[in-house]
Design a protein around this motif. Structure first.
Motif, PDB file in Angstrom:
ATOM      1  N   ASP A 125      -4.306   3.308   9.085  1.00  0.00           N
ATOM      2  CA  ASP A 125      -4.640   1.884   9.231  1.00  0.00           C
ATOM      3  C   ASP A 125      -5.333   1.378   7.971  1.00  0.00           C
ATOM      4  O   ASP A 125      -5.083   0.272   7.502  1.00  0.00           O
ATOM      5  CB  ASP A 125      -5.564   1.667  10.444  1.00  0.00           C
ATOM      6  CG  ASP A 125      -4.818   1.865  11.762  1.00  0.00           C
ATOM      7  OD1 ASP A 125      -3.569   1.902  11.740  1.00  0.00           O
ATOM      8  OD2 ASP A 125      -5.488   2.009  12.808  1.00  0.00           O
ATOM      9  N   ASP A 126      -6.213   2.217   7.435  1.00  0.00           N
ATOM     10  CA  ASP A 126      -7.007   1.830   6.265  1.00  0.00           C
ATOM     11  C   ASP A 126      -6.124   1.576   5.037  1.00  0.00           C
ATOM     12  O   ASP A 126      -6.399   0.684   4.236  1.00  0.00           O
ATOM     13  CB  ASP A 126      -8.029   2.933   5.970  1.00  0.00           C
ATOM     14  CG  ASP A 126      -8.957   2.568   4.841  1.00  0.00           C
ATOM     15  OD1 ASP A 126      -9.646   1.534   4.950  1.00  0.00           O
ATOM     16  OD2 ASP A 126      -8.992   3.290   3.829  1.00  0.00           O
ATOM     17  N   ILE A 127      -5.063   2.369   4.887  1.00  0.00           N
ATOM     18  CA  ILE A 127      -4.189   2.169   3.711  1.00  0.00           C
ATOM     19  C   ILE A 127      -3.093   1.138   4.005  1.00  0.00           C
ATOM     20  O   ILE A 127      -2.271   0.838   3.133  1.00  0.00           O
ATOM     21  CB  ILE A 127      -3.544   3.493   3.222  1.00  0.00           C
ATOM     22  CG1 ILE A 127      -2.644   4.103   4.297  1.00  0.00           C
ATOM     23  CG2 ILE A 127      -4.620   4.470   2.755  1.00  0.00           C
ATOM     24  CD1 ILE A 127      -1.789   5.259   3.796  1.00  0.00           C
ATOM     25  N   GLY A 128      -3.055   0.631   5.225  1.00  0.00           N
ATOM     26  CA  GLY A 128      -2.051  -0.384   5.556  1.00  0.00           C
ATOM     27  C   GLY A 128      -0.662   0.179   5.700  1.00  0.00           C
ATOM     28  O   GLY A 128       0.329  -0.461   5.317  1.00  0.00           O
ATOM     29  N   HIS A 129      -0.583   1.384   6.283  1.00  0.00           N
ATOM     30  CA  HIS A 129       0.725   2.022   6.496  1.00  0.00           C
ATOM     31  C   HIS A 129       1.647   1.079   7.277  1.00  0.00           C
ATOM     32  O   HIS A 129       1.246   0.457   8.253  1.00  0.00           O
ATOM     33  CB  HIS A 129       0.526   3.322   7.283  1.00  0.00           C
ATOM     34  CG  HIS A 129       1.790   3.908   7.823  1.00  0.00           C
ATOM     35  ND1 HIS A 129       2.873   4.188   7.023  1.00  0.00           N
ATOM     36  CD2 HIS A 129       2.153   4.256   9.093  1.00  0.00           C
ATOM     37  CE1 HIS A 129       3.842   4.693   7.784  1.00  0.00           C
ATOM     38  NE2 HIS A 129       3.430   4.745   9.030  1.00  0.00           N
ATOM     39  N   THR A 130       2.881   0.968   6.821  1.00  0.00           N
ATOM     40  CA  THR A 130       3.834   0.081   7.477  1.00  0.00           C
ATOM     41  C   THR A 130       5.208   0.731   7.508  1.00  0.00           C
ATOM     42  O   THR A 130       5.366   1.872   7.077  1.00  0.00           O
ATOM     43  CB  THR A 130       3.896  -1.274   6.739  1.00  0.00           C
ATOM     44  OG1 THR A 130       4.738  -2.161   7.460  1.00  0.00           O
ATOM     45  CG2 THR A 130       4.431  -1.118   5.324  1.00  0.00           C
ATOM     46  N   ASN A 163      -1.262  -3.088  -2.994  1.00  0.00           N
ATOM     47  CA  ASN A 163      -1.859  -3.514  -1.723  1.00  0.00           C
ATOM     48  C   ASN A 163      -2.861  -2.477  -1.213  1.00  0.00           C
ATOM     49  O   ASN A 163      -3.959  -2.813  -0.765  1.00  0.00           O
ATOM     50  CB  ASN A 163      -0.753  -3.751  -0.687  1.00  0.00           C
ATOM     51  CG  ASN A 163      -1.318  -4.272   0.604  1.00  0.00           C
ATOM     52  OD1 ASN A 163      -1.996  -5.304   0.613  1.00  0.00           O
ATOM     53  ND2 ASN A 163      -1.092  -3.555   1.700  1.00  0.00           N
ATOM     54  N   ILE A 164      -2.486  -1.197  -1.305  1.00  0.00           N
ATOM     55  CA  ILE A 164      -3.406  -0.140  -0.848  1.00  0.00           C
ATOM     56  C   ILE A 164      -4.683  -0.161  -1.682  1.00  0.00           C
ATOM     57  O   ILE A 164      -5.788  -0.077  -1.154  1.00  0.00           O
ATOM     58  CB  ILE A 164      -2.718   1.246  -0.928  1.00  0.00           C
ATOM     59  CG1 ILE A 164      -1.567   1.307   0.075  1.00  0.00           C
ATOM     60  CG2 ILE A 164      -3.726   2.360  -0.650  1.00  0.00           C
ATOM     61  CD1 ILE A 164      -0.694   2.543  -0.047  1.00  0.00           C
ATOM     62  N   THR A 181      -6.888  -3.225  -0.660  1.00  0.00           N
ATOM     63  CA  THR A 181      -7.447  -3.401   0.690  1.00  0.00           C
ATOM     64  C   THR A 181      -8.042  -2.147   1.321  1.00  0.00           C
ATOM     65  O   THR A 181      -8.815  -2.262   2.273  1.00  0.00           O
ATOM     66  CB  THR A 181      -6.350  -3.931   1.640  1.00  0.00           C
ATOM     67  OG1 THR A 181      -5.311  -2.950   1.730  1.00  0.00           O
ATOM     68  CG2 THR A 181      -5.762  -5.249   1.137  1.00  0.00           C
ATOM     69  N   SER A 182      -7.716  -0.951   0.851  1.00  0.00           N
ATOM     70  CA  SER A 182      -8.194   0.258   1.534  1.00  0.00           C
ATOM     71  C   SER A 182      -9.639   0.585   1.126  1.00  0.00           C
ATOM     72  O   SER A 182     -10.157   0.036   0.149  1.00  0.00           O
ATOM     73  CB  SER A 182      -7.297   1.447   1.213  1.00  0.00           C
ATOM     74  OG  SER A 182      -7.630   1.982  -0.044  1.00  0.00           O
ATOM     75  N   TYR A 191       3.421  -1.882  -3.150  1.00  0.00           N
ATOM     76  CA  TYR A 191       2.829  -1.117  -2.049  1.00  0.00           C
ATOM     77  C   TYR A 191       1.510  -0.479  -2.504  1.00  0.00           C
ATOM     78  O   TYR A 191       0.498  -0.529  -1.809  1.00  0.00           O
ATOM     79  CB  TYR A 191       3.824  -0.060  -1.573  1.00  0.00           C
ATOM     80  CG  TYR A 191       3.531   0.479  -0.180  1.00  0.00           C
ATOM     81  CD1 TYR A 191       3.375  -0.388   0.900  1.00  0.00           C
ATOM     82  CD2 TYR A 191       3.425   1.839   0.057  1.00  0.00           C
ATOM     83  CE1 TYR A 191       3.105   0.101   2.177  1.00  0.00           C
ATOM     84  CE2 TYR A 191       3.161   2.336   1.330  1.00  0.00           C
ATOM     85  CZ  TYR A 191       3.010   1.460   2.378  1.00  0.00           C
ATOM     86  OH  TYR A 191       2.736   1.941   3.633  1.00  0.00           O
ATOM     87  N   ASN A 234       9.406  -3.104   5.415  1.00  0.00           N
ATOM     88  CA  ASN A 234       8.446  -4.094   4.915  1.00  0.00           C
ATOM     89  C   ASN A 234       8.013  -3.835   3.473  1.00  0.00           C
ATOM     90  O   ASN A 234       7.172  -4.546   2.939  1.00  0.00           O
ATOM     91  CB  ASN A 234       7.188  -4.098   5.802  1.00  0.00           C
ATOM     92  CG  ASN A 234       7.528  -4.412   7.248  1.00  0.00           C
ATOM     93  OD1 ASN A 234       8.394  -5.245   7.501  1.00  0.00           O
ATOM     94  ND2 ASN A 234       6.870  -3.739   8.180  1.00  0.00           N
TER      95      ASN A 234
END
Lengths: 307, 92
Positions: free
Chosen positions: A35-40, A54-55, A58-59, A51, A44
């Motif tokens: 969740d912390d690294i924004g796994h998708t 973004n990590i 935001t992480s 990618y 997407n």
């Protein structure tokens, strides 16, 4: 309380250059990390660069200047702090690089599936074999801790590695021409698995041929600030075993520490295999602090110099 | 008809072609197959001699270089390297 490694685990590390702890990190922490690294999902993902951007934006994974003590590196209650506070991880680190290790570098390795390369019209290749990070003839060694937050299937191309290569002194991608090496292994694991490599272990990232699974591997390289001698044995009781008969032997099924240390690998040459054993004995001398220790007479024989 | 080279590199467990294959790499100049690191767990031939028997032509082998004095126990790259080729004709 940190759970220090056993002598058997240390012998395994001295011989193979790696240790694995399957499904060590709990499901909740794995989820928090993802969740912390924004796994998708791969659909997407626009590009590898975006990618990563973004990590990084935001992480909670911090920027860590090289040489910072591990104990000061990760934010309180972050998934990475929880991972390093795990009693088995903490104990393994203390056993191998001591209680005041510093961080060399960290990186989140991401391997994208075939679908991404097809849509981007790029050739999908595995990473060539290499040894991190440059030619390194020291006796002191660093460790690289690998954390796999998701399941890694065979198709996802988990880290390829070659047990027993860690004491061969080579220069990084100087081994890239060895496409395949007999006995090669690839990480296939459940979520939360931790691997610890000697910095000299030959390895490379596999190719992710799964339909749409992104593969993650978070890596931290740790350097000791103290001598790596008997760090695993709280009672300092390790004593070498007495000599045993060579070649003309009795059948025995009892496995000893020396059997773990003297294990051979299918990639070793008939001649150099013996030098690999000698170097494991030398490594074990350093780890135990016993400068006269020997196994199967490998060093006693060549040290018997009378002139 | 054009000609293209296929290269097979075998690393053996001793400096004789009778030695067992311990590492291998294939580079296909015909473009028919893309080989890459980690693409096979089993060697293409048990020994170097078996590659000769299958039509591969040896064109380079590693030399025996004595260990440097004082460095006799140092280990490094795989020692016994043999380069083979096959030439294929076709419309590439």
């Amino acid at each position: 309380m940190p759970k220090l490694l056993t002598t058997e685990q240390m012998a395994e590390f001295a011989n193979s250059g790696c240790l694995f702890f399957d499904e060590l990190i709990d499901e909740q922490t794995n989820k928090e990390f993802l969740d912390d690294i924004g796994h998708t999902e791969i659909k997407n993902v626009d590009s590898v660069q975006k990618y990563y951007q973004n990590i990084k934006a935001t992480s909670s994974i911090p920027r860590i200047p090289a040489g910072i003590p591990l104990k000061d590196a990760y934010p309180a209650n972050s998934p990475l702090e929880k991972i390093f506070n795990n009693e088995v991880v903490d104990g393994a680190i203390r056993s191998l690089v001591g209680s005041s290790a510093v961080i060399d570098h960290q990186f989140l390795h991401i391997t994208f599936p075939t679908k991404y390369f097809k849509e981007a019209n790029q050739r999908q290749m595995s990473q060539q074999n290499h040894q991190d990070s440059t030619i390194d003839p020291r006796s002191t060694f660093d460790i690289q801790l690998f954390y796999f937050p998701t399941e890694v299937t065979k198709e996802m191309g988990g880290t390829r590695y070659h047990p027993g290569t860690h004491l061969r002194i080579v220069n990084e991608f100087g081994i890239a021409k060895y496409q395949n090496i007999k006995g090669q292994k690839s990480v296939v694991c459940k979520p939360g698995t931790i691997g610890i490599f000697h910095n000299g272990l030959w390895h490379g990232a596999g190719v992710n041929t799964s339909s749409d699974n992104i593969r993650y591997m978070f890596k931290v390289r740790l350097q000791p600030t103290e001598k790596q001698e008997l760090l695993w044995d709280p009672e300092k009781k390790y004593k070498p075993l007495p000599n045993r008969a060579l070649y003309w032997t009795d059948e025995s099924k009892d496995k000893t520490i020396n059997d773990i240390l003297m294990k051979s690998y299918p990639w070793q040459e008939a001649d150099t295999n013996r030098l690999d054993k000698i170097n494991v004995v030398k490594f074990w001398r350093l780890l135990t602090g016993n400068k006269n220790l020997d196994i199967d007479y490998w060093l006693t024989r060549v040290e018997n110099e009378l002139y | 008809m054009a000609k293209r080279q296929k290269v097979l590199v075998l690393y053996l467990n001793m400096p004789s072609l009778e030695g067992e294959v311990i590492s291998w790499a294939t580079f296909d100049g015909t473009g028919k197959k893309l080989h890459m690191t980690g693409d096979s767990d089993e060697p293409p031939y048990p020994t170097g001699l078996d590659a000769l028997l299958d039509g591969w032509k040896l064109f380079q082998a590693s030399q025996a270089i004595p260990e440097h004095p004082g460095q006799e126990f140092r280990t490094s790259y795989l020692k016994h390297e043999f380069f083979f080729e096959k030439i294929e004709e076709g419309d590439f």
